[in-house]
Design a protein around this motif. Structure first.
Motif, PDB file in Angstrom:
ATOM      1  N   VAL A 272       0.837  -1.209   0.000  1.00 32.22           N
ATOM      2  CA  VAL A 272       0.000   0.000   0.000  1.00 32.22           C
ATOM      3  C   VAL A 272       0.871   1.258   0.000  1.00 32.22           C
ATOM      4  O   VAL A 272       0.748   2.122  -0.866  1.00 32.22           O
ATOM      5  N   LEU A 273       1.774   1.342   0.973  1.00 30.87           N
ATOM      6  CA  LEU A 273       2.635   2.526   1.062  1.00 30.87           C
ATOM      7  C   LEU A 273       3.765   2.491   0.042  1.00 30.87           C
ATOM      8  O   LEU A 273       4.353   3.529  -0.261  1.00 30.87           O
ATOM      9  N   GLN A 274       4.091   1.284  -0.457  1.00 28.43           N
ATOM     10  CA  GLN A 274       5.227   1.120  -1.366  1.00 28.43           C
ATOM     11  C   GLN A 274       6.503   1.673  -0.731  1.00 28.43           C
ATOM     12  O   GLN A 274       7.278   2.410  -1.341  1.00 28.43           O
ATOM     13  N   ALA A 275       6.703   1.278   0.550  1.00 32.38           N
ATOM     14  CA  ALA A 275       7.847   1.774   1.315  1.00 32.38           C
ATOM     15  C   ALA A 275       8.789   0.624   1.676  1.00 32.38           C
ATOM     16  O   ALA A 275       8.450  -0.548   1.511  1.00 32.38           O
ATOM     17  N   ASP A 276       9.965   0.966   2.200  1.00 31.20           N
ATOM     18  CA  ASP A 276      10.989  -0.047   2.452  1.00 31.20           C
ATOM     19  C   ASP A 276      10.958  -0.575   3.886  1.00 31.20           C
ATOM     20  O   ASP A 276      10.088  -0.210   4.689  1.00 31.20           O
ATOM     21  N   VAL A 327      -8.291   6.699   5.792  1.00 29.79           N
ATOM     22  CA  VAL A 327      -8.533   7.964   5.099  1.00 29.79           C
ATOM     23  C   VAL A 327      -7.219   8.650   4.724  1.00 29.79           C
ATOM     24  O   VAL A 327      -7.065   9.179   3.607  1.00 29.79           O
ATOM     25  N   VAL A 328      -6.250   8.664   5.648  1.00 27.02           N
ATOM     26  CA  VAL A 328      -5.024   9.451   5.425  1.00 27.02           C
ATOM     27  C   VAL A 328      -3.926   8.670   4.716  1.00 27.02           C
ATOM     28  O   VAL A 328      -2.920   9.266   4.303  1.00 27.02           O
ATOM     29  N   THR A 329      -4.078   7.349   4.561  1.00 24.92           N
ATOM     30  CA  THR A 329      -3.012   6.544   3.956  1.00 24.92           C
ATOM     31  C   THR A 329      -2.807   6.921   2.491  1.00 24.92           C
ATOM     32  O   THR A 329      -3.744   6.842   1.692  1.00 24.92           O
ATOM     33  N   PRO A 330      -1.592   7.303   2.132  1.00 23.77           N
ATOM     34  CA  PRO A 330      -1.310   7.580   0.720  1.00 23.77           C
ATOM     35  C   PRO A 330      -1.074   6.270  -0.028  1.00 23.77           C
ATOM     36  O   PRO A 330      -0.543   5.312   0.527  1.00 23.77           O
ATOM     37  N   VAL A 331      -1.483   6.209  -1.249  1.00 25.05           N
ATOM     38  CA  VAL A 331      -1.227   5.031  -2.080  1.00 25.05           C
ATOM     39  C   VAL A 331       0.060   5.286  -2.855  1.00 25.05           C
ATOM     40  O   VAL A 331       0.113   6.156  -3.726  1.00 25.05           O
ATOM     41  N   GLY A 332       1.107   4.538  -2.501  1.00 21.93           N
ATOM     42  CA  GLY A 332       2.408   4.754  -3.119  1.00 21.93           C
ATOM     43  C   GLY A 332       2.440   4.326  -4.576  1.00 21.93           C
ATOM     44  O   GLY A 332       1.658   3.487  -5.022  1.00 21.93           O
ATOM     45  N   ALA A 333       3.367   4.920  -5.309  1.00 24.65           N
ATOM     46  CA  ALA A 333       3.555   4.539  -6.715  1.00 24.65           C
ATOM     47  C   ALA A 333       4.136   3.134  -6.781  1.00 24.65           C
ATOM     48  O   ALA A 333       5.024   2.796  -5.999  1.00 24.65           O
ATOM     49  N   ALA A 351       1.062  11.834   9.068  1.00 27.31           N
ATOM     50  CA  ALA A 351      -0.287  11.499   9.535  1.00 27.31           C
ATOM     51  C   ALA A 351      -0.413   9.998   9.805  1.00 27.31           C
ATOM     52  O   ALA A 351      -1.064   9.589  10.775  1.00 27.31           O
ATOM     53  N   VAL A 352       0.199   9.180   8.965  1.00 24.18           N
ATOM     54  CA  VAL A 352       0.168   7.732   9.169  1.00 24.18           C
ATOM     55  C   VAL A 352       0.832   7.366  10.496  1.00 24.18           C
ATOM     56  O   VAL A 352       0.293   6.591  11.293  1.00 24.18           O
ATOM     57  N   PHE A 353       2.001   7.955  10.755  1.00 23.35           N
ATOM     58  CA  PHE A 353       2.705   7.655  12.002  1.00 23.35           C
ATOM     59  C   PHE A 353       1.909   8.128  13.217  1.00 23.35           C
ATOM     60  O   PHE A 353       1.837   7.442  14.233  1.00 23.35           O
ATOM     61  N   LEU A 354       1.293   9.299  13.121  1.00 18.35           N
ATOM     62  CA  LEU A 354       0.485   9.798  14.237  1.00 18.35           C
ATOM     63  C   LEU A 354      -0.711   8.884  14.496  1.00 18.35           C
ATOM     64  O   LEU A 354      -1.083   8.653  15.657  1.00 18.35           O
ATOM     65  N   CYS A 355      -1.315   8.355  13.432  1.00 27.78           N
ATOM     66  CA  CYS A 355      -2.430   7.419  13.595  1.00 27.78           C
ATOM     67  C   CYS A 355      -1.976   6.156  14.321  1.00 27.78           C
ATOM     68  O   CYS A 355      -2.665   5.668  15.222  1.00 27.78           O
ATOM     69  N   PHE A 356      -0.830   5.623  13.911  1.00 25.95           N
ATOM     70  CA  PHE A 356      -0.334   4.405  14.547  1.00 25.95           C
ATOM     71  C   PHE A 356      -0.017   4.643  16.022  1.00 25.95           C
ATOM     72  O   PHE A 356      -0.330   3.809  16.881  1.00 25.95           O
ATOM     73  N   ILE A 357       0.595   5.770  16.321  1.00 26.54           N
ATOM     74  CA  ILE A 357       0.899   6.078  17.724  1.00 26.54           C
ATOM     75  C   ILE A 357      -0.392   6.233  18.520  1.00 26.54           C
ATOM     76  O   ILE A 357      -0.532   5.688  19.618  1.00 26.54           O
ATOM     77  N   GLY A 358      -1.369   6.961  17.945  1.00 28.35           N
ATOM     78  CA  GLY A 358      -2.626   7.202  18.652  1.00 28.35           C
ATOM     79  C   GLY A 358      -3.414   5.938  18.916  1.00 28.35           C
ATOM     80  O   GLY A 358      -3.917   5.730  20.025  1.00 28.35           O
ATOM     81  N   LEU A 359      -3.527   5.076  17.909  1.00 29.93           N
ATOM     82  CA  LEU A 359      -4.317   3.859  18.131  1.00 29.93           C
ATOM     83  C   LEU A 359      -3.599   2.908  19.090  1.00 29.93           C
ATOM     84  O   LEU A 359      -4.244   2.183  19.858  1.00 29.93           O
ATOM     85  N   VAL A 414      -7.653  -4.656   0.701  1.00 33.45           N
ATOM     86  CA  VAL A 414      -6.234  -4.621   1.027  1.00 33.45           C
ATOM     87  C   VAL A 414      -6.093  -4.335   2.525  1.00 33.45           C
ATOM     88  O   VAL A 414      -7.071  -4.049   3.224  1.00 33.45           O
ATOM     89  N   SER A 415      -4.853  -4.402   3.012  1.00 35.63           N
ATOM     90  CA  SER A 415      -4.594  -4.349   4.451  1.00 35.63           C
ATOM     91  C   SER A 415      -5.232  -3.145   5.143  1.00 35.63           C
ATOM     92  O   SER A 415      -5.898  -3.290   6.178  1.00 35.63           O
ATOM     93  N   VAL A 416      -5.060  -1.937   4.599  1.00 34.49           N
ATOM     94  CA  VAL A 416      -5.573  -0.751   5.277  1.00 34.49           C
ATOM     95  C   VAL A 416      -7.099  -0.742   5.299  1.00 34.49           C
ATOM     96  O   VAL A 416      -7.721  -0.223   6.242  1.00 34.49           O
TER      97      VAL A 416
END
Length: 446
Positions: A272-276, A327-333, A351-359, A414-416
Motif C-alpha cells: 500500500v505505502l510502497q515503502a521499504d 482515510v489518510v493513507t497515501p497510495v504509493g507509486a 499522519a500515518v505515524f500519528l495514527c499508529f501512535i494514537g491507536l 487490502v490491508s488498510v
C-alpha cells in the motif's frame, strides 16, 4: 478513594515487584529474539527460489514462505489454547515462586536446543523449538498475572499491570530489532544470536531466584491432564462469573485487533505505502512503544481509581483511528520503495505515524484496566485459572483474526481497508465497556 495514583515506578525499587518485572521483560525479549532471528534465518539464508517463487525446504518438500510463516505462527500460539488451562490449575496448587523458577529453568534448556538448531540450520527442529517456546510461555502466562495481586496492594495493581504491559511491548520492539539484525551479521551472526539468547535466559533465571513467595490460596484444584477437555471445561466454568468473563472477552478483542495490525503491517508497508524495510521497522516501533505508553498512562488517567471509565473512549480511539488511518493513507507509486526520509517528507506520511501512535496508545489505555479488573474480580483460589482462560480465548481470537483477514482479503480488500473494517467493531466493544463502570460492576458482582 485518593484522587492521585500511587507512583507506579516506585514499585521497581521493591523486591516484591522488580524480580517479576525483570522476568517478564527478559522472557518476552527472548521470545522475540528467537522468533525474529528464526524468521530472518529462514527468509534470508535458508529460503530458496524455485521457478520464481521463494520456498522453504521442509520435510522433503518445498513450502511457500507465506505458508511457512503461517505454520510457525500457529505452532507458537497453539500451546496457549492447549497447555495454559492445565498450567493454570497447577499454578493455583503451588507456590507461584516455584512456577516462576521452573519456567525460567525450562527456558535455559529450550535455548540450548535453539543454539544447536541455529548452528545446524535445521528448519524442522527450529519449528519444534518454537513450539516448546510457545509451551513455556503458555505455562508462564497464568503465573505472571495471577501473582500480581499477591505481590501488590489493591491500589498498586493498576500501576503494576501498566508496567507489566509496558515491559512486554517494549521487549517486543527490542527483541524484533535485535533478533533480526544480530543473526544477519556476516560471519558471526549465528554465534552472536546464540550467545544473546543464552545470556538473556540465564539473567532471567537469576531474576526468578529473587522473586518472593506467593503461596496458593484456598482449596487446591484438581489437575486435568487431558488438555482439550481441560480447556473446554475451564472456559465453561469461567463463563459463570459474569464480570471477570466479560473482562476476558474484552481483552480478547484487543488481541484480535492487535494481531491483525501486526500480521498485516508488512503487507501494508510494502504493497500500500510502497515503502521499504526502515518504514516497517519505524511503524512497528511506534505501535509497540505506543501501547507501552498507553499502559503506563492508564494509572495516571485513573487517578487512583479503577481506570475502567477510560476504556470505552480508548476502544473508540483505537477503532476510530483505524478508520482515520484508511482515510489518510497515501497510495504509493508501484515499485517506489520509499525510504523512511522520503515517506516522512510528506504530510500524509506523518499522519500515518500519528495514527499508529494514537491507536496504540488507545490500546494500552484500553487493555490495562481490563487486566486489572480480571485479577480483582476472579476468585483468589482460581485466579491463575481465570488468567489461563483469558489465554485460551485470546489464542482463539488471534487465530480468528487470521481467518477474518483471509476472508476479507479474498473479497478484494487490502490491508488498510481491513484495518478500517475491523475498526468498526470498536463501537459494540465501547458499549460493553461502558457497562463495566465501577458501580455497574459492583451491582453485577453483588
Amino acid at each position: 478513594m485518593s484522587d492521585t495514583a500511587p507512583n507506579q515506578f516506585a514499585l521497581l525499587r521493591t523486591r516484591r515487584f522488580l524480580p517479576l518485572f525483570l522476568v517478564l521483560f527478559l522472557g518476552a525479549l527472548n521470545d522475540q529474539v528467537f522468533k525474529n532471528a528464526f524468521v530472518a534465518l529462514v527468509t534470508f539464508v535458508i529460503v530458496v527460489n524455485v521457478n520464481g517463487a521463494d520456498v522453504v525446504p521442509f520435510a522433503g518438500m518445498n513450502i511457500g514462505l507465506d505458508a511457512f510463516s503461517l505454520i510457525a505462527n500457529i505452532l507458537f500460539i497453539l500451546p496457549f489454547a492447549l497447555i495454559a488451562p492445565t498450567a493454570g490449575q497447577i499454578t493455583d496448587r503451588l507456590d507461584k515462586r516455584v512456577m516462576i523458577r521452573f519456567v525460567k529453568l525450562a527456558e535455559i534448556f529450550i535455548m540450548v536446543m535453539a543454539v544447536v538448531c541455529y548452528v545446524y540450520q535445521q528448519v524442522e527442529l527450529l519449528l519444534l523449538v518454537l513450539f516448546f517456546l510457545g509451551a513455556q510461555s503458555a505455562i508462564f502466562a497464568p503465573v505472571k498475572y495471577a501473582v500480581l495481586p499477591q505481590y501488590l496492594s489493591r491500589e498498586e495493581l493498576l500501576g503494576g499491570n501498566g508496567l507489566a504491559q509496558a515491559a512486554t511491548f517494549i521487549a517486543i520492539i527490542f527483541g524484533t530489532i535485535l533478533g533480526t539484525q544480530v543473526i544477519l551479521i556476516p560471519g558471526i551472526g549465528i554465534t552472536a544470536v546464540s550467545v544473546t539468547v543464552m545470556v538473556i535466559a540465564f539473567i532471567g533465571y537469576a531474576a526468578a531466584l529473587a522473586a518472593p513467595s506467593a503461596p496458593p490460596v484456598g482449596e487446591p484444584p484438581k489437575v486435568d491432564w487431558v488438555l482439550p477437555r481441560a480447556a473446554w471445561n475451564l472456559v465453561m466454568s469461567c463463563r459463570t462469573r459474569r464480570v471477570p468473563f466479560a473482562a476476558i472477552m474484552l481483552i480478547a478483542w484487543f488481541w484480535f485487533m492487535g494481531v491483525t495490525f501486526m500480521s498485516l503491517l508488512g503487507a501494508y508497508t510494502r504493497t500500500v505505502l510502497q515503502a521499504d524495510q526502515d518504514v516497517l521497522t519505524a511503524l512497528l516501533t511506534c505501535f509497540s512503544i505506543g501501547v507501552a505508553i498507553g499502559a503506563l498512562l492508564s494509572s495516571r488517567i485513573a487517578r487512583g481509581g479503577s481506570g475502567l471509565e477510560a476504556t470505552p473512549w480508548a476502544a473508540l480511539g483505537l477503532g476510530g483511528l483505524a478508520v482515520v488511518l484508511w482515510v489518510v493513507t497515501p497510495v504509493g507509486a508501484p515499485g517506489a520503495n520509499l525510504s523512511l526520509g522520503s515517506f516522512l517528507a510528506s504530510g500524509q506520511g506523518i499522519a500515518v505515524f500519528l495514527c499508529f501512535i494514537g491507536l496504540a496508545v488507545s490500546g494500552g489505555i484500553y487493555i490495562t484496566p481490563l487486566n486489572t479488573l480480571l485479577q480483582r474480580t476472579a476468585p483468589a483460589r482460581m485466579r491463575a485459572q481465570f488468567v489461563a482462560c483469558s489465554n485460551v480465548v485470546d489464542a482463539g481470537a488471534m487465530l480468528f483474526s487470521g481467518f477474518v483477514g483471509l476472508v476479507l482479503g479474498t473479497m478484494g480488500l487490502v490491508s488498510v481497508e481491513i484495518f478500517a473494517v475491523l475498526g468498526l467493531t470498536a463501537l459494540p466493544m465501547a458499549v460493553v465497556c461502558a457497562r463495566l463502570t465501577p458501580g455497574h460492576v459492583l451491582r453485577i458482582a453483588g
